[in-house]
Enzyme design. Structure first.
Site, PDB file in Angstrom:
ATOM      1  N   LYS A 194       0.758  -1.168  -0.037  1.00  0.00           N
ATOM      2  CA  LYS A 194       0.098   0.011   0.091  1.00  0.00           C
ATOM      3  C   LYS A 194       0.754   1.166  -0.051  1.00  0.00           C
ATOM      4  O   LYS A 194       0.816   2.129  -0.775  1.00  0.00           O
ATOM      5  CB  LYS A 194      -0.940  -0.052   1.250  1.00  0.00           C
ATOM      6  CG  LYS A 194      -1.958   1.274   1.145  1.00  0.00           C
ATOM      7  CD  LYS A 194      -2.572   1.285   2.678  1.00  0.00           C
ATOM      8  CE  LYS A 194      -1.634   2.168   3.641  1.00  0.00           C
ATOM      9  NZ  LYS A 194      -2.259   2.356   4.824  1.00  0.00           N
ATOM     10  N   ASP A 212      -6.328   0.769   0.827  1.00  0.00           N
ATOM     11  CA  ASP A 212      -6.350   1.116   2.327  1.00  0.00           C
ATOM     12  C   ASP A 212      -7.874   0.643   2.643  1.00  0.00           C
ATOM     13  O   ASP A 212      -8.743   0.174   2.209  1.00  0.00           O
ATOM     14  CB  ASP A 212      -6.107   2.569   2.403  1.00  0.00           C
ATOM     15  CG  ASP A 212      -7.295   3.462   1.974  1.00  0.00           C
ATOM     16  OD1 ASP A 212      -8.357   2.888   1.346  1.00  0.00           O
ATOM     17  OD2 ASP A 212      -7.455   4.911   2.419  1.00  0.00           O
TER      18      ASP A 212
END
Length: 329
Positions: A194, A212
């Site tokens: 991420k 996320d």
């Protein structure tokens, strides 16, 4: 003919013979039945009407009971891409909501953003970067000083270890520069896929999908995936959208999740993509009540960045107490 059919015919014939026997040979016109016998009492009429209504459901009731047709894979892909196009019109200014001036600042800020808001990070990093502007400076810092500076972001001891570790790795292995490859970035302390995609997409222009908590929630709500693992979600979403859309798609979905499609109480009645959402109704559907749930610029409040891009329509976020607005900018 079945036994039931024979029985019906026999009953019908017997009924006709009985009626013929009762009928006079030359009777005048049949007198009308009394109102009481023909219509019954009001109570009897009510009972008969109720029984008839319950025995024959309305067409609307029958239609509502019919199960919804399952969406095809092609239908889902078309709906997903239409949602992306709609979000592009709603959020033409979508951007990373962390303040940064170079890849190193974005990398550190993204690591600090775990388990806190971008606003809290943006209020914290000006003082951090003013004191330690390069990987070499941060790697040689006193850990206790770093901990004190980043304390507002939470988990400050673990985060201090991560950002000092990645700073040392950048200094020792990459000449003090942030690498532009996924394989290199994920080797740095505290950097996962991420974080790596945030840096690649926004500092190097390399497309990537940032999964996320907001992206994960909306992707599942919109039936783009039923996976729980971020890596599997990333892989499935990558098959729906062209690579050129990955970075901006991530920004748009995250923006929508933060402003309208909240985790606990989505503002369904104020959502511009409500007709495309299979989860419509999970939140507040009354338009006026839904408007009160909108956040940041959609609700008329400041955004998360102290230094937002020029095209951002909302107000800049306030700096932390005791920190001047331009510190570290």
């Amino acid at each position: 003919m079945s036994a039931k059919g024979n029985s019906a015919v026999g009953e019908q014939g017997a009924s006709k013979r009985a009626n013929a026997a009762k009928r006079p040979s030359a009777s005048p016109a049949k007198a009308p039945a009394s109102p009481t016998k023909a219509a019954g009492t009001p109570a009897e009429r009510a009972v008969k009407s109720s029984a008839k209504a319950s025995a024959t459901p309305s067409a609307k009731t029958a239609k509502a009971a019919k199960p919804a047709k399952a969406e095809s894979r092609l239908g889902m892909v078309r709906r997903a891409r239409k949602i992306n196009r709609e979000l592009a019109e709603v959020y033409p200014y979508a951007h990373p909501e962390l303040d940064f001036r170079n890849p190193f600042e974005l990398l550190v800020a993204t690591v600090l953003s775990a388990q806190t808001t971008d606003l809290r990070v943006n209020q914290t990093t000006p003082a951090l970067f003013a004191r330690y502007p390069t990987p070499e400076d941060l790697a040689a810092a006193d850990p206790e000083e770093i901990e004190e500076l980043i304390r507002p972001t939470g988990f400050f001891r673990a985060k201090t270890k991560s950002i000092m570790g990645l700073a040392a790795a950048l200094r020792d292995d990459f000449g003090g520069e942030v690498p532009g490859r996924l394989d290199d970035l994920v080797k740095l302390p505290g950097v996962g896929r991420k974080t790596a995609f945030v840096v690649l997409g926004n500092a190097f222009g390399v497309p990537g999908i940032t999964v996320d908590t907001h992206f994960m929630r909306l992707a599942r709500r919109w039936k783009w995936t039923d996976q729980d693992d971020p890596v599997k979600i990333e892989a499935e979403i990558a098959e729906i959208f062209p690579k050129s859309e990955w970075t901006m798609l991530s920004h748009r979905v995250i923006f929508h999740g933060r402003r309208i499609c909240h985790a606990r109480r989505p503002a369904c009645g104020a959502c511009p993509i409500a007709p495309l959402c299979p989860a419509y109704g999970e939140g507040e559907t009354d338009p006026e009540k839904a408007k009160k749930l909108l956040k940041y610029e959609k609700g008329g409040y400041p955004g998360q960045r102290l230094n937002p891009p020029p095209d951002y329509p909302g107000r800049p976020a306030p700096p932390a107490v005791g920190v001047s607005p331009g510190a570290g900018a």
